[in-house]
Design a protein around this motif. Structure first.
Motif, PDB file in Angstrom:
ATOM      1  N   SER A  45       0.861  -1.177   0.000  1.00 32.58           N
ATOM      2  CA  SER A  45       0.000   0.000   0.000  1.00 32.58           C
ATOM      3  C   SER A  45       0.899   1.229   0.000  1.00 32.58           C
ATOM      4  N   ASP A  51      -5.193   4.130   3.522  1.00 33.74           N
ATOM      5  CA  ASP A  51      -6.049   3.138   2.876  1.00 33.74           C
ATOM      6  C   ASP A  51      -5.260   1.820   2.805  1.00 33.74           C
ATOM      7  N   ASN A  53      -5.768  -0.838   1.083  1.00 36.89           N
ATOM      8  CA  ASN A  53      -5.793  -1.546  -0.199  1.00 36.89           C
ATOM      9  C   ASN A  53      -4.437  -1.439  -0.885  1.00 36.89           C
ATOM     10  N   GLU A  55      -1.643  -0.974  -3.746  1.00 41.66           N
ATOM     11  CA  GLU A  55      -1.513  -0.176  -4.973  1.00 41.66           C
ATOM     12  C   GLU A  55      -0.271  -0.581  -5.753  1.00 41.66           C
ATOM     13  N   LYS A 128      -4.607   4.031  -9.618  1.00 47.30           N
ATOM     14  CA  LYS A 128      -5.857   3.796  -8.875  1.00 47.30           C
ATOM     15  C   LYS A 128      -6.947   3.240  -9.790  1.00 47.30           C
ATOM     16  N   ASP A 131      -8.207  -1.826 -12.311  1.00 42.69           N
ATOM     17  CA  ASP A 131      -9.173  -2.645 -11.574  1.00 42.69           C
ATOM     18  C   ASP A 131      -8.564  -4.018 -11.318  1.00 42.69           C
ATOM     19  N   LEU A 133      -8.117  -5.175  -7.664  1.00 43.15           N
ATOM     20  CA  LEU A 133      -8.422  -5.669  -6.322  1.00 43.15           C
ATOM     21  C   LEU A 133      -9.379  -6.852  -6.404  1.00 43.15           C
ATOM     22  N   PRO A 163     -10.849  -5.555  -1.964  1.00 47.84           N
ATOM     23  CA  PRO A 163     -10.853  -4.263  -1.280  1.00 47.84           C
ATOM     24  C   PRO A 163     -11.171  -4.432   0.209  1.00 47.84           C
ATOM     25  N   HIS A 165     -12.802  -3.302   3.586  1.00 49.39           N
ATOM     26  CA  HIS A 165     -13.984  -2.521   3.961  1.00 49.39           C
ATOM     27  C   HIS A 165     -13.701  -1.826   5.264  1.00 49.39           C
TER      28      HIS A 165
END
Length: 166
Positions: A45, A51, A53, A55, A128, A131, A133, A163, A165
């Motif tokens: 990340s 965040d 998630n 990257e 970002k 797509d 994840l 992702p 939550h």
């Protein structure tokens, strides 16, 4: 172009290091194969807001010598390609190139290991809008020598975490 971060492996975090000796660079024709090592969880990340998630990902790239089989520093470009793999039918998948990175070895610092020889610790960040994840991705790393020869690693399939939550 998205950032690529090269990280030198060091077990002396925070300690002063003696001046680095220049590593002799081998002729790119000495490279026989490209070997990539991935951590059990290679995803990172880079998000400053916290965040969780991922990257991007990290890998260790070893350019194996034709003479010794161990990793060497060589003059050329390391390229990484990331494909998203989607299941179209139960027995058919579609592969889409999402991102490609190019890193000139001239600006990289190598690490040294008795077992592996020399290698590069690399981190790659995707955009970002990519797509990935929760999807399966395939990563292929290649080395392009100054003489134009291209040597590919084996393809590595990974599942990117879904992702988080919050």
């Amino acid at each position: 172009m998205l950032p690529v971060i090269a990280v030198a492996l060091s077990g002396l975090g925070g300690c002063a290091l003696p001046p680095k000796q220049a590593t002799p660079v081998s002729d790119s024709s000495e490279v026989a194969r490209v070997v990539c090592f991935f951590d059990l969880n290679p995803f990172l990340s880079f998000d400053e807001e916290g965040d969780p998630n991922p990257e991007g990902f990290r890998t260790t790239v070893v350019l194996a010598s034709r003479k010794t089989g161990k990793g060497i520093a060589a003059d050329g470009v390391v390229r990484a390609k990331m494909y998203r793999v989607d299941r179209v039918t139960p027995d058919k998948t579609a592969r889409t190139l999402l991102r490609e990175w190019a890193v000139d070895t001239a600006g990289l610092t190598t690490f040294k290991s008795g077992a592996l020889g020399e290698g590069y610790k690399l981190e790659f960040q995707w955009a970002k809008e990519d797509d990935v994840l929760g999807h399966e991705v395939e990563i292929v790393v290649s080395f392009e020598g100054r003489d134009g020869r291209v040597i590919r690693s084996q393809t590595k399939a990974q599942r990117v975490p879904p992702p988080a939550h919050l």
